[in-house]
Write an enzyme that holds these catalytic residues in place. Structure first.
Site, PDB file in Angstrom:
ATOM      1  N   TYR A 130      41.411  35.940  28.884  1.00  0.00           N
ATOM      2  CA  TYR A 130      41.591  34.488  28.901  1.00  0.00           C
ATOM      3  C   TYR A 130      40.358  33.835  29.501  1.00  0.00           C
ATOM      4  O   TYR A 130      39.924  34.200  30.599  1.00  0.00           O
ATOM      5  CB  TYR A 130      42.833  34.095  29.725  1.00  0.00           C
ATOM      6  CG  TYR A 130      43.154  32.641  29.500  1.00  0.00           C
ATOM      7  CD1 TYR A 130      44.074  32.264  28.523  1.00  0.00           C
ATOM      8  CD2 TYR A 130      42.498  31.634  30.197  1.00  0.00           C
ATOM      9  CE1 TYR A 130      44.326  30.935  28.264  1.00  0.00           C
ATOM     10  CE2 TYR A 130      42.739  30.297  29.933  1.00  0.00           C
ATOM     11  CZ  TYR A 130      43.658  29.952  28.972  1.00  0.00           C
ATOM     12  OH  TYR A 130      43.902  28.632  28.691  1.00  0.00           O
ATOM     13  N   GLN A 191      50.496  29.195  25.554  1.00  0.00           N
ATOM     14  CA  GLN A 191      50.673  29.654  24.167  1.00  0.00           C
ATOM     15  C   GLN A 191      49.717  30.789  23.818  1.00  0.00           C
ATOM     16  O   GLN A 191      50.082  31.725  23.098  1.00  0.00           O
ATOM     17  CB  GLN A 191      50.554  28.479  23.173  1.00  0.00           C
ATOM     18  CG  GLN A 191      49.218  27.741  23.170  1.00  0.00           C
ATOM     19  CD  GLN A 191      49.152  26.616  24.186  1.00  0.00           C
ATOM     20  OE1 GLN A 191      49.924  26.575  25.151  1.00  0.00           O
ATOM     21  NE2 GLN A 191      48.220  25.690  23.982  1.00  0.00           N
ATOM     22  N   ASN A 214      44.519  27.986  34.530  1.00  0.00           N
ATOM     23  CA  ASN A 214      45.199  26.971  35.354  1.00  0.00           C
ATOM     24  C   ASN A 214      46.633  27.420  35.686  1.00  0.00           C
ATOM     25  O   ASN A 214      47.012  28.564  35.435  1.00  0.00           O
ATOM     26  CB  ASN A 214      45.176  25.622  34.631  1.00  0.00           C
ATOM     27  CG  ASN A 214      45.952  25.657  33.314  1.00  0.00           C
ATOM     28  OD1 ASN A 214      46.746  26.571  33.063  1.00  0.00           O
ATOM     29  ND2 ASN A 214      45.720  24.673  32.467  1.00  0.00           N
ATOM     30  N   SER A 237      38.797  29.881  45.793  1.00  0.00           N
ATOM     31  CA  SER A 237      37.720  30.712  46.311  1.00  0.00           C
ATOM     32  C   SER A 237      37.518  30.532  47.822  1.00  0.00           C
ATOM     33  O   SER A 237      37.890  29.514  48.394  1.00  0.00           O
ATOM     34  CB  SER A 237      36.427  30.346  45.572  1.00  0.00           C
ATOM     35  OG  SER A 237      35.453  31.325  45.797  1.00  0.00           O
ATOM     36  N   GLN A 259      30.735  27.903  47.875  1.00  0.00           N
ATOM     37  CA  GLN A 259      32.144  28.123  47.548  1.00  0.00           C
ATOM     38  C   GLN A 259      32.929  26.820  47.587  1.00  0.00           C
ATOM     39  O   GLN A 259      33.805  26.582  46.763  1.00  0.00           O
ATOM     40  CB  GLN A 259      32.786  29.162  48.478  1.00  0.00           C
ATOM     41  CG  GLN A 259      32.222  30.562  48.272  1.00  0.00           C
ATOM     42  CD  GLN A 259      32.199  30.980  46.801  1.00  0.00           C
ATOM     43  OE1 GLN A 259      33.234  31.095  46.169  1.00  0.00           O
ATOM     44  NE2 GLN A 259      31.009  31.188  46.246  1.00  0.00           N
ATOM     45  N   HIS A 262      33.442  24.789  44.357  1.00  0.00           N
ATOM     46  CA  HIS A 262      34.308  25.262  43.275  1.00  0.00           C
ATOM     47  C   HIS A 262      35.517  24.366  43.095  1.00  0.00           C
ATOM     48  O   HIS A 262      35.975  24.126  41.983  1.00  0.00           O
ATOM     49  CB  HIS A 262      34.810  26.683  43.561  1.00  0.00           C
ATOM     50  CG  HIS A 262      33.917  27.753  43.018  1.00  0.00           C
ATOM     51  ND1 HIS A 262      33.635  27.866  41.688  1.00  0.00           N
ATOM     52  CD2 HIS A 262      33.232  28.751  43.630  1.00  0.00           C
ATOM     53  CE1 HIS A 262      32.815  28.892  41.488  1.00  0.00           C
ATOM     54  NE2 HIS A 262      32.552  29.442  42.655  1.00  0.00           N
ATOM     55  N   GLU A 327      37.614  36.833  50.740  1.00  0.00           N
ATOM     56  CA  GLU A 327      37.165  37.208  49.400  1.00  0.00           C
ATOM     57  C   GLU A 327      35.673  37.579  49.451  1.00  0.00           C
ATOM     58  O   GLU A 327      35.273  38.641  48.994  1.00  0.00           O
ATOM     59  CB  GLU A 327      37.394  36.016  48.464  1.00  0.00           C
ATOM     60  CG  GLU A 327      37.007  36.276  47.029  1.00  0.00           C
ATOM     61  CD  GLU A 327      37.035  34.998  46.183  1.00  0.00           C
ATOM     62  OE1 GLU A 327      37.087  33.884  46.761  1.00  0.00           O
ATOM     63  OE2 GLU A 327      36.976  35.113  44.953  1.00  0.00           O
ATOM     64  N   HIS A 328      34.865  36.684  50.017  1.00  0.00           N
ATOM     65  CA  HIS A 328      33.420  36.906  50.160  1.00  0.00           C
ATOM     66  C   HIS A 328      33.056  36.886  51.636  1.00  0.00           C
ATOM     67  O   HIS A 328      33.428  35.958  52.347  1.00  0.00           O
ATOM     68  CB  HIS A 328      32.626  35.775  49.495  1.00  0.00           C
ATOM     69  CG  HIS A 328      32.931  35.558  48.053  1.00  0.00           C
ATOM     70  ND1 HIS A 328      33.657  34.474  47.608  1.00  0.00           N
ATOM     71  CD2 HIS A 328      32.609  36.281  46.952  1.00  0.00           C
ATOM     72  CE1 HIS A 328      33.762  34.540  46.282  1.00  0.00           C
ATOM     73  NE2 HIS A 328      33.143  35.621  45.863  1.00  0.00           N
ATOM     74  N   ASP A 361      27.797  36.247  42.430  1.00  0.00           N
ATOM     75  CA  ASP A 361      28.564  35.555  41.385  1.00  0.00           C
ATOM     76  C   ASP A 361      27.958  35.779  40.010  1.00  0.00           C
ATOM     77  O   ASP A 361      28.663  35.703  39.004  1.00  0.00           O
ATOM     78  CB  ASP A 361      28.586  34.039  41.661  1.00  0.00           C
ATOM     79  CG  ASP A 361      29.558  33.677  42.753  1.00  0.00           C
ATOM     80  OD1 ASP A 361      30.506  34.445  42.974  1.00  0.00           O
ATOM     81  OD2 ASP A 361      29.370  32.623  43.396  1.00  0.00           O
ATOM     82  N   GLU A 415      69.838  67.115  46.569  1.00  0.00           N
ATOM     83  CA  GLU A 415      69.926  65.714  46.139  1.00  0.00           C
ATOM     84  C   GLU A 415      71.082  65.489  45.165  1.00  0.00           C
ATOM     85  O   GLU A 415      71.267  64.371  44.683  1.00  0.00           O
ATOM     86  CB  GLU A 415      68.593  65.260  45.513  1.00  0.00           C
ATOM     87  CG  GLU A 415      67.459  65.177  46.538  1.00  0.00           C
ATOM     88  CD  GLU A 415      66.173  64.550  45.985  1.00  0.00           C
ATOM     89  OE1 GLU A 415      66.097  64.308  44.766  1.00  0.00           O
ATOM     90  OE2 GLU A 415      65.258  64.314  46.789  1.00  0.00           O
ATOM     91  N   HIS A 420      68.612  68.577  36.995  1.00  0.00           N
ATOM     92  CA  HIS A 420      67.258  68.876  37.477  1.00  0.00           C
ATOM     93  C   HIS A 420      67.190  70.364  37.876  1.00  0.00           C
ATOM     94  O   HIS A 420      66.276  71.085  37.469  1.00  0.00           O
ATOM     95  CB  HIS A 420      66.899  68.015  38.698  1.00  0.00           C
ATOM     96  CG  HIS A 420      66.521  66.604  38.378  1.00  0.00           C
ATOM     97  ND1 HIS A 420      67.413  65.693  37.900  1.00  0.00           N
ATOM     98  CD2 HIS A 420      65.333  65.950  38.486  1.00  0.00           C
ATOM     99  CE1 HIS A 420      66.796  64.525  37.718  1.00  0.00           C
ATOM    100  NE2 HIS A 420      65.529  64.659  38.070  1.00  0.00           N
TER     101      HIS A 420
END
Lengths: 433, 433
Positions: A130, A191, A214, A237, A259, A262, A327-328, A361, A415, A420
């Site tokens: 995507y 979709q 999104n 971010s 950052q 963003h 994250e960074h 990046d 068990e 088994h």
């Protein structure tokens, strides 16, 4: 003004805990809308896909024009300024090289009991990528998501990208070509996720869906998880910079803003052992904000979610970093390797004063899809293994089954699982053929 | 009667597609109940935990008696018949040995441009292990979930196990001791998941939660995902046996029933190139069902979800296996390695006539927590990497930043991200300090 904390203050722990717990994402409740779209795409296939595309993207497509043609991609490539195309190719080469070095080894051995044991990795057969449309259509994101799939040996990479009002960024098409994407469809939203998960008359279903989107796309990915695999659901971010007073404040200020620009929900945090340096960075941030094109977004992020933490010694930073699990993480200090070795939780670490996060990046090689919202405590950035899966192998002969089988029978009986136990004991006691 | 399909029949493709699409799980809608329990545990901590335990498990605990003591574990160990304890220890040794061989390598190199690059793996700091109570309290499951955490170097493994009406299986405590579990609490359900995710006054929160559970536990894990990591949500067990006519039908029948006995929703499928052998296996299944302790469950699973597929040649089995993407795949054929090499999608493969799947459930060494419901197309069984996470590393000096930085600036500018570009260009143009 960003939050200001001093590690020595009495209220520090409470304020820091508050910083950790603060929610930056606005949760849009799109679940029902997304479920309806997915059900419709599943039921009506292409027809539903074209209807939603007309409605949400204001583009009238047909089954024939839904797919981006090779000619269109050729034209996009030809339209790009050569220097920029070279930059894209250099990035692709470096990303591909780094990910190729992650290729996992197969395991195969026979143990002391004579049992053959092993594990092997195979590529996921098909992947859907995507790519957001409009202003968030980033060619770097295409490279970062598609190249690991290519390196893994995924046989079919299908990209979807919405083209609101017919607009499609030629750099995105160029990146897709360079990264070896096999098919591109100009669709998006829930979709498109539905088409990738369930398939339509035109689009074959995939085994796994990756890539940012999104709130609708994120909800759709959550919904189809199980039918297909998905990557992580990324949050806003974040950057955490640990810097001593020997840095240029303007450099560190630029890193924090890289950052912040963003998203107004992004978060930039500075930890330093030098209070005067902290002040200088804040001043430099304000200076940069006067000229940066995305100053409005970056300024809001810095004001609402930014933080400056002053410690008396950089040793104090280590547990704070691990709790933030950024994250960074930039370590702009004299000996970044020593500090990095003491830190456990971070998606990616940038070592030293000359390694701005933005280099990662685009061009360094490691993936820029990284765990957000403190999930570096338990998860990793996107990597080659996300496009592969592992099958374990066991092989017994009569001798090795006789060696380890009785223990399996004892445990199965304990068990209460009689079949088994029988499936082992019948081979131990029955006449082998 | 199980479904019978013949690969040569005209209706085969439609029937096989129906088999792939069939839902075996009954979805219980417990979302709202679970959300309420989780919110209550988050708000009231131990008090809520004790209330729910009294209500659902009919056990009155206190903050003091919630935790299982070392004495209780000692007594449980002492109560176990020595042969069984030896079986448990042998299983633990073998599982630990197999998982230790998965230890990933760190990556560290300097590339031609002078950029230092790398990746390293670190253990997740703390893990919560959910163990179901009552009849589904399987010691083998404790070993399979806890030992990879131990091998990874997880510092704190916290186990929760409900004790309905005060009952606790001593084998589960023994397995926990052997597998190096650090803390055990006699709680279960969504409330236990909440305690692990959010923490209470007594129970410290963990970073990741693993282990099987009922619909409430599964829903609670989904709910807290993000706050903590979770493992896969496992569906009903499955086995696919590919067998030629040279097998003993009674052996293969036992193997099919070994998964069928788990759950009426389990699924057992036989693919064979010998129609007479298929009939003999069905007869043998009916024979075993006369004596097996869990015949009612196994019989219902075989009748409702079992399938026998006759192919004219075992080559035809390969694409069918990949489409089924089974959790467990037995290859009871003359040359199982050659057939295995052609198959891409399977959680675990059992090679040859003398390797019943149950050997992998207990003693072989690979993990028995495996992808179900066709998710072996895109995911792997539980393994060491599920208890570790990966951090990438990048280090530039002025020279290497000068080499790759301009491309990053070009790409950042093309994406309209001015602060990204600035954070690199300021280091290229500014006076380094």
């Amino acid at each position: 003004m960003p939050l200001e904390l001093n590690h020595g203050d009495a209220g520090f722990e409470a304020a820091f805990t508050g910083l950790l717990a603060a929610k930056r994402e606005t949760q849009e409740d799109v679940q029902n809308a997304v479920a309806a779209i997915l059900a419709d795409v599943r039921a009506r296939g292409d027809a539903a896909l074209l209807d939603y595309t007309a409605r949400f993207d204001r583009v009238t497509l047909t089954v024939e024009t839904m797919r981006v043609t090779a000619d269109e991609i050729d034209r996009a490539l030809a339209s790009i300024e050569p220097g920029l195309l070279d930059a894209l190719k250099l990035a692709a080469e470096r990303i591909e090289d780094f990910h190729r070095r992650q290729t996992p080894d197969a395991l195969s051995y026979t143990d002391a009991a004579g049992v053959r044991l092993g594990a092997r990795w195979t590529a996921v057969n098909s992947v859907g990528l995507y790519v957001p449309g409009g202003t968030a259509a980033y060619p770097s994101s295409v490279l970062m998501n598609a190249l690991p799939a290519k390196v893994a040996g995924v046989e079919r990479v299908t990209m979807v990208v919405p083209t609101p009002d017919g607009k499609l960024n030629p750099l995105v098409l160029a990146a897709a070509r360079i990264a070896g994407v096999h098919e591109i469809y100009r669709i998006g939203g829930a979709q498109a996720v539905g088409a990738l998960a369930y398939g339509t008359e035109t689009i074959r279903p995939v085994d796994k869906i990756v890539g940012p989107g999104n709130a609708y796309v994120a909800a759709a990915k959550r919904h189809v998880f199980g039918t297909v695999g998905i990557d992580m659901i990324a949050g806003p971010s974040e950057i955490l910079v640990v810097a001593d007073g020997a840095n240029d404040p303007a450099w560190i200020a630029a890193d924090l803003l890289s950052q912040a620009e963003h998203d107004t929900s992004a978060q930039s945090i500075l930890i330093t052992d030098d209070a005067a340096f902290a002040e200088a960075v804040k001043t430099a941030v304000d200076g940069h904000l006067k000229t940066l094109p995305r100053a409005e977004i970056a300024g809001a992020s810095w004001r609402d979610h930014g933080a400056v933490i002053v410690v008396s010694d950089l040793d104090e930073a280590v547990p704070l970093v691990d709790r933030l699990a950024p994250e960074h993480l930039e370590l702009a200090v004299a000996d970044p390797d020593a500090l990095a070795a003491r830190i456990r939780n971070a998606g990616a670490i940038f070592l030293g004063r000359h390694t701005p996060e933005a280099i990662g990046d685009y061009i360094a090689g490691p993936n820029h899809v990284l765990p957000t919202a403190r999930s570096a405590r338990f998860s990793s950035g996107l990597n080659l293994l996300d496009f592969m899966k592992r099958t374990t192998l066991v092989g017994c002969d009569p001798g090795s089954l006789a060696a380890i089988g009785p223990a399996a029978v004892a445990l199965a009986e304990a068990e209460g699982l009689g079949a088994h136990a029988l499936s082992v004991s019948i081979r131990l006691n029955g006449a082998p053929r």
